[in-house]
Motif scaffolding. Structure first.
Motif, PDB file in Angstrom:
ATOM      1  N   UNK A  42      46.576  38.555  45.958  1.00  0.00           N
ATOM      2  CA  UNK A  42      47.187  37.299  46.404  1.00  0.00           C
ATOM      3  C   UNK A  42      47.129  37.149  47.918  1.00  0.00           C
ATOM      4  N   UNK A  43      47.038  38.270  48.634  1.00  0.00           N
ATOM      5  CA  UNK A  43      46.880  38.204  50.082  1.00  0.00           C
ATOM      6  C   UNK A  43      45.595  37.516  50.509  1.00  0.00           C
ATOM      7  N   UNK A  44      44.613  37.448  49.599  1.00  0.00           N
ATOM      8  CA  UNK A  44      43.371  36.733  49.920  1.00  0.00           C
ATOM      9  C   UNK A  44      43.643  35.248  50.147  1.00  0.00           C
ATOM     10  N   UNK A  45      44.641  34.708  49.428  1.00  0.00           N
ATOM     11  CA  UNK A  45      44.991  33.308  49.655  1.00  0.00           C
ATOM     12  C   UNK A  45      45.486  33.091  51.081  1.00  0.00           C
ATOM     13  N   UNK A  46      46.245  34.054  51.600  1.00  0.00           N
ATOM     14  CA  UNK A  46      46.732  33.942  52.974  1.00  0.00           C
ATOM     15  C   UNK A  46      45.571  33.903  53.961  1.00  0.00           C
ATOM     16  N   UNK A  47      44.585  34.756  53.728  1.00  0.00           N
ATOM     17  CA  UNK A  47      43.422  34.783  54.612  1.00  0.00           C
ATOM     18  C   UNK A  47      42.693  33.445  54.561  1.00  0.00           C
ATOM     19  N   UNK A  73      41.166  37.432  43.060  1.00  0.00           N
ATOM     20  CA  UNK A  73      41.236  36.887  41.707  1.00  0.00           C
ATOM     21  C   UNK A  73      42.065  35.611  41.682  1.00  0.00           C
ATOM     22  N   UNK A  74      41.878  34.844  40.640  1.00  0.00           N
ATOM     23  CA  UNK A  74      42.696  33.657  40.410  1.00  0.00           C
ATOM     24  C   UNK A  74      44.045  34.087  39.844  1.00  0.00           C
ATOM     25  N   UNK A  75      45.120  33.813  40.569  1.00  0.00           N
ATOM     26  CA  UNK A  75      46.447  34.137  40.040  1.00  0.00           C
ATOM     27  C   UNK A  75      46.727  33.344  38.768  1.00  0.00           C
ATOM     28  N   UNK A  76      46.254  32.118  38.737  1.00  0.00           N
ATOM     29  CA  UNK A  76      46.471  31.291  37.541  1.00  0.00           C
ATOM     30  C   UNK A  76      45.831  31.937  36.315  1.00  0.00           C
ATOM     31  N   UNK A  77      44.593  32.355  36.434  1.00  0.00           N
ATOM     32  CA  UNK A  77      43.915  32.978  35.299  1.00  0.00           C
ATOM     33  C   UNK A  77      44.513  34.345  34.975  1.00  0.00           C
ATOM     34  N   UNK A  78      44.974  35.048  36.011  1.00  0.00           N
ATOM     35  CA  UNK A  78      45.608  36.348  35.783  1.00  0.00           C
ATOM     36  C   UNK A  78      46.932  36.188  35.039  1.00  0.00           C
ATOM     37  N   UNK A  79      47.681  35.138  35.361  1.00  0.00           N
ATOM     38  CA  UNK A  79      48.969  34.924  34.709  1.00  0.00           C
ATOM     39  C   UNK A  79      48.806  34.682  33.209  1.00  0.00           C
ATOM     40  N   UNK A 139      45.479  28.032  44.746  1.00  0.00           N
ATOM     41  CA  UNK A 139      44.388  28.079  43.771  1.00  0.00           C
ATOM     42  C   UNK A 139      43.018  27.973  44.443  1.00  0.00           C
ATOM     43  N   UNK A 140      42.620  29.051  45.108  1.00  0.00           N
ATOM     44  CA  UNK A 140      41.320  29.097  45.774  1.00  0.00           C
ATOM     45  C   UNK A 140      40.217  29.658  44.878  1.00  0.00           C
ATOM     46  N   UNK A 141      40.571  30.544  43.933  1.00  0.00           N
ATOM     47  CA  UNK A 141      39.570  31.420  43.332  1.00  0.00           C
ATOM     48  C   UNK A 141      39.357  31.240  41.832  1.00  0.00           C
ATOM     49  N   UNK A 142      39.934  30.218  41.227  1.00  0.00           N
ATOM     50  CA  UNK A 142      39.770  30.034  39.786  1.00  0.00           C
ATOM     51  C   UNK A 142      38.317  29.727  39.440  1.00  0.00           C
ATOM     52  N   UNK A 143      37.898  30.215  38.284  1.00  0.00           N
ATOM     53  CA  UNK A 143      36.492  30.073  37.894  1.00  0.00           C
ATOM     54  C   UNK A 143      36.116  28.631  37.575  1.00  0.00           C
ATOM     55  N   UNK A 170      34.377  44.734  40.016  1.00  0.00           N
ATOM     56  CA  UNK A 170      33.595  44.468  38.813  1.00  0.00           C
ATOM     57  C   UNK A 170      34.348  44.690  37.520  1.00  0.00           C
ATOM     58  N   UNK A 171      35.364  45.553  37.544  1.00  0.00           N
ATOM     59  CA  UNK A 171      36.170  45.818  36.348  1.00  0.00           C
ATOM     60  C   UNK A 171      37.607  45.361  36.563  1.00  0.00           C
ATOM     61  N   UNK A 172      37.766  44.266  37.298  1.00  0.00           N
ATOM     62  CA  UNK A 172      39.113  43.769  37.606  1.00  0.00           C
ATOM     63  C   UNK A 172      39.821  43.348  36.325  1.00  0.00           C
ATOM     64  N   UNK A 173      40.932  43.995  36.052  1.00  0.00           N
ATOM     65  CA  UNK A 173      41.658  43.750  34.808  1.00  0.00           C
ATOM     66  C   UNK A 173      42.396  42.418  34.796  1.00  0.00           C
ATOM     67  N   UNK A 174      42.445  41.744  35.953  1.00  0.00           N
ATOM     68  CA  UNK A 174      43.138  40.462  36.030  1.00  0.00           C
ATOM     69  C   UNK A 174      42.178  39.272  36.020  1.00  0.00           C
ATOM     70  N   UNK A 175      40.922  39.532  35.734  1.00  0.00           N
ATOM     71  CA  UNK A 175      39.930  38.469  35.592  1.00  0.00           C
ATOM     72  C   UNK A 175      39.577  38.320  34.119  1.00  0.00           C
ATOM     73  N   UNK A 176      39.592  37.110  33.577  1.00  0.00           N
ATOM     74  CA  UNK A 176      39.228  36.929  32.168  1.00  0.00           C
ATOM     75  C   UNK A 176      37.831  37.477  31.875  1.00  0.00           C
ATOM     76  N   UNK A 177      37.673  38.068  30.711  1.00  0.00           N
ATOM     77  CA  UNK A 177      36.376  38.637  30.344  1.00  0.00           C
ATOM     78  C   UNK A 177      35.280  37.582  30.283  1.00  0.00           C
TER      79      UNK A 177
END
Length: 249
Positions: A42-47, A73-79, A139-143, A170-177
């Motif tokens: 989520x700190x990426x959003x701050x940047x 990652x997209x926090x929305x998709x992770x949620x 919401x910067x990073x949603x697919x 590459x194996x981020x567990x908070x990104x939809x498959x």
């Protein structure tokens, strides 16, 4: 290097202004000639908020020398992954109702947010993180982000010559498959290049086998990450001007 994470009772705009103060402190008070900021998760959003939305007059005294997104990652998709679709839908709709009632500063019930955050989260911040309507500040990073939204963020990084590195696990567990991570990052990079942003196309990309925060990763995966960051920082230390990273394409 300043590493950024964020919490749930503020806003990314406030965070970005505080980052500006930190950069100014290191540049002026500590006489550090080079300052690079890295956002994690989520700190990426701050940047991104600092780079593409903060007015130049609000940015630091002394230009930022580089910026890194790590696990953007997209926090929305992770949620949706963390909470399940039904609970997620209830949460953002509840936040929306509170905001419309003028209660955006109210703390969301832990029963609704399922204790996703360790810290309290306001309705405004929850909506910013979770809205599926492409209107959340976070919401910067949603697919599924529309191209015009990417052009207004990745395409508006200021100054455009700021060296910029994107590292996606590459194996981020908070990104939809279902998300093609490589294509997602390439889409961001393409927008950056089209608008003249000094994105590091050599070192940006997917860290194969990396989890969100590198927990449990083999040494080779961590070395891949550190190697990319190290090469990026060496380029900055070498004093390449805007376009220097892009010229390696």
């Amino acid at each position: 290097m300043i590493i950024v994470r964020t919490k749930g009772t503020g806003s990314i705009h406030r965070d970005a202004k505080e980052i500006a103060l930190c950069i100014s402190y290191f540049k002026i008070q500590r006489s550090r000639p080079k300052v690079v900021v890295m956002g994690h998760s989520t700190g990426c959003q701050d940047v991104m908020e600092y780079l593409c939305r903060l007015e130049v007059s609000q940015q630091a005294d002394g230009q930022l020398d580089g910026a890194i997104l790590q696990a953007p990652v997209s926090d929305r998709e992770a949620l949706v992954i963390i909470m399940g679709k039904d609970a997620y839908d209830r949460s953002w709709k509840h936040a929306q109702r509170l905001i419309k009632a003028g209660r955006g500063g109210e703390i969301m019930s832990a029963q609704i947010t399922l204790d996703v955050f360790e810290a309290p989260c306001t309705a405004s911040r929850w909506y910013s993180l979770s809205s599926p309507l492409h209107d959340g500040d976070d919401d910067f990073f949603s697919s599924d982000t529309p191209l015009e939204n990417l052009e207004a963020t990745f395409g508006k990084i200021t100054p455009a010559k700021t060296p910029f590195l994107i590292l996606y696990s590459g194996a981020d567990e908070f990104t939809p498959r279902s998300v093609d991570k490589k294509a997602l990052v390439e889409r961001w990079i393409e927008v950056c290049r089209r608008f003249g942003v000094n994105v590091d196309v050599v070192n940006s990309g997917i860290i194969e086998g990396a989890t969100h925060n590198f927990a449990g990763c083999p040494e080779a995966v961590v070395k891949d990450f550190l190697g990319r960051v190290g090469r990026f920082l060496k380029t900055i230390e070498g004093g390449l001007e805007g376009g220097g990273l892009m010229s390696k394409v």
